[in-house]
Design an enzyme around this catalytic site. Sequence first.
Site, short mmCIF file in Angstrom:
data_model
loop_
_atom_site.label_atom_id
_atom_site.label_comp_id
_atom_site.label_asym_id
_atom_site.label_seq_id
_atom_site.Cartn_x
_atom_site.Cartn_y
_atom_site.Cartn_z
N ARG A 151 0.84 -1.21 0.00
CA ARG A 151 0.00 0.00 0.00
C ARG A 151 0.88 1.26 0.00
O ARG A 151 0.57 2.24 -0.65
CB ARG A 151 -0.92 0.02 1.23
CG ARG A 151 -1.72 -1.27 1.44
CD ARG A 151 -3.22 -1.04 1.36
NE ARG A 151 -3.98 -2.17 1.87
CZ ARG A 151 -4.21 -3.32 1.21
NH1 ARG A 151 -3.71 -3.50 0.01
NH2 ARG A 151 -4.92 -4.29 1.77
N GLU B 191 -12.60 -15.19 9.95
CA GLU B 191 -12.71 -14.47 8.67
C GLU B 191 -12.47 -15.39 7.47
O GLU B 191 -11.34 -15.58 7.04
CB GLU B 191 -11.70 -13.31 8.63
CG GLU B 191 -11.78 -12.51 7.33
CD GLU B 191 -10.76 -11.37 7.23
OE1 GLU B 191 -9.93 -11.22 8.15
OE2 GLU B 191 -10.78 -10.65 6.23
N LYS C 168 -16.44 -12.62 10.33
CA LYS C 168 -16.03 -11.53 9.42
C LYS C 168 -16.06 -12.05 7.99
O LYS C 168 -15.06 -12.54 7.48
CB LYS C 168 -14.63 -11.02 9.81
CG LYS C 168 -14.10 -9.93 8.88
CD LYS C 168 -12.87 -9.24 9.45
CE LYS C 168 -12.27 -8.28 8.44
NZ LYS C 168 -11.24 -7.41 9.00
N GLY D 166 -11.91 -4.70 -1.10
CA GLY D 166 -11.56 -4.01 -2.35
C GLY D 166 -12.70 -3.18 -2.91
O GLY D 166 -12.57 -2.58 -3.97
N ARG E 232 -9.32 -1.39 4.13
CA ARG E 232 -9.16 -0.37 3.08
C ARG E 232 -10.32 0.62 3.03
O ARG E 232 -10.12 1.82 2.81
CB ARG E 232 -9.02 -1.06 1.71
CG ARG E 232 -7.66 -1.63 1.48
CD ARG E 232 -7.66 -2.66 0.37
NE ARG E 232 -8.34 -3.89 0.76
CZ ARG E 232 -8.49 -4.95 -0.03
NH1 ARG E 232 -8.02 -4.90 -1.26
NH2 ARG E 232 -9.09 -6.03 0.40
C1 5MM Z 1 -5.96 -4.98 7.02
O1 5MM Z 1 -5.62 -6.13 6.25
C2 5MM Z 1 -5.74 -7.38 6.93
C3 5MM Z 1 -4.48 -8.15 6.89
O2 5MM Z 1 -4.20 -8.55 5.57
P1 5MM Z 1 -2.84 -9.30 5.16
O3 5MM Z 1 -2.77 -10.56 5.91
O4 5MM Z 1 -3.01 -9.51 3.68
O5 5MM Z 1 -1.73 -8.38 5.45
C4 5MM Z 1 -6.93 -8.16 6.29
O6 5MM Z 1 -7.11 -9.41 6.87
C5 5MM Z 1 -8.14 -7.34 6.51
O7 5MM Z 1 -8.45 -7.29 7.89
C6 5MM Z 1 -9.36 -7.87 5.80
O8 5MM Z 1 -9.05 -8.32 4.51
C7 5MM Z 1 -10.36 -6.75 5.71
O9 5MM Z 1 -9.75 -5.66 5.06
P2 5MM Z 1 -10.47 -5.04 3.83
O10 5MM Z 1 -9.46 -4.06 3.27
O11 5MM Z 1 -10.81 -6.16 2.92
O12 5MM Z 1 -11.69 -4.37 4.43
#
Ligand code: 5MM
Length: 340
Positions: free
Chosen positions: A33, A177, A219, A263, A294
Amino acid sequence: MKTKELISTAKAMVANHKGILAMDESNPTCNKRFAKLGIPQTPELRRDYREMIVSTAGLNESISGAILFDETIHQQLKDESSFIDVLINNGIIPGIKVDGGTVALAGHPEEKITEGMDNLRNRLNEYAKMGLRFTKWRAVIIIGNDIPSQTCIEANAHTLARYAALCQEAGIVPIVEPEVLMDGDHTMERCFEVTEQVLHTVFNQLYKQGVVLEGMILKPNMIVPGLACKKQDSIDEVADATVKCLLRAVPAAVPGIAFLSGGQSPELASARLNAMNVRFKNKLPWELSFSFGRAIQQPALDIWNGNEKNVTEAQKALYHRAVCNLAARQGEYNSEMEKE
Ligand code: 5MM
């Protein structure tokens, strides 16, 4: 098992129309990011960025809990306080990501399994001592030609349930999740079919492994068409399909469902959550909340851009998104809010 404590923490995580802020990007994800914006990918800047987030005034008006990454809990704010203490002092429950990310599933190179079970019991006990009250484990399911396979769904569901059982043993609430990715040209109907299958398999495993459903948070993804699908269904169609799928697969004992954004644009994620809460207000057994990463952070990250001078403006953007989602939880969000 501290069942009463688990239940009261899980309830608090979805109480008062608030939601959970996912700020637990692993270093590779956070760096990705940052790289997009040309921000140097250093531990110091990751720290600065997260300090900007947790010191946003009024964040606790709409955020009940924040998911941290392991690196962050070993860092300090500029005034030398710990991230965990700052959250607790602001009335935000601190949580932590405990999965170790995804790797290719053996024998199924196009699919993913999440790692991180090694030494998990000890890690959880350490985290509990540090004051962390909930955790998160993300499993990834990909939709494609002939996938997901039953093997992949079962392996991930089994692991999610093992993780959840260990968390509860340590007195920590697990966020479970299982994310069905939006990547691809599949239809919303296909996302529905896969998500329903995944959720049934996950809850079957949670049941078999003795997880207390009242002491966990789910989640999931919303039921949406793939990002490259020609037919992009309306906000109300997404809301209806998502609630229909969840009603089929998620037991009423679960206190809260906190969506990932996956996303979607921040505005669309708020609008879809809002539509669910408008259309099904007081008709659902669980709270319908958010645990966006995000969709809450991105506008603030774009403004911050690695520069101390932009902190105040970035915090305004973060606060705004959190408030929009607080409104969406009550079915009171509208596009006018985006002009404020
Ligand atoms: C914030 O990102 C979390 C950790 O992701 P990585 O293991 O890829 O570093 C991720 O689990 C996040 O909590 C979920 O995907 C929800 O984030 P979004 O951006 O999809 O709302």
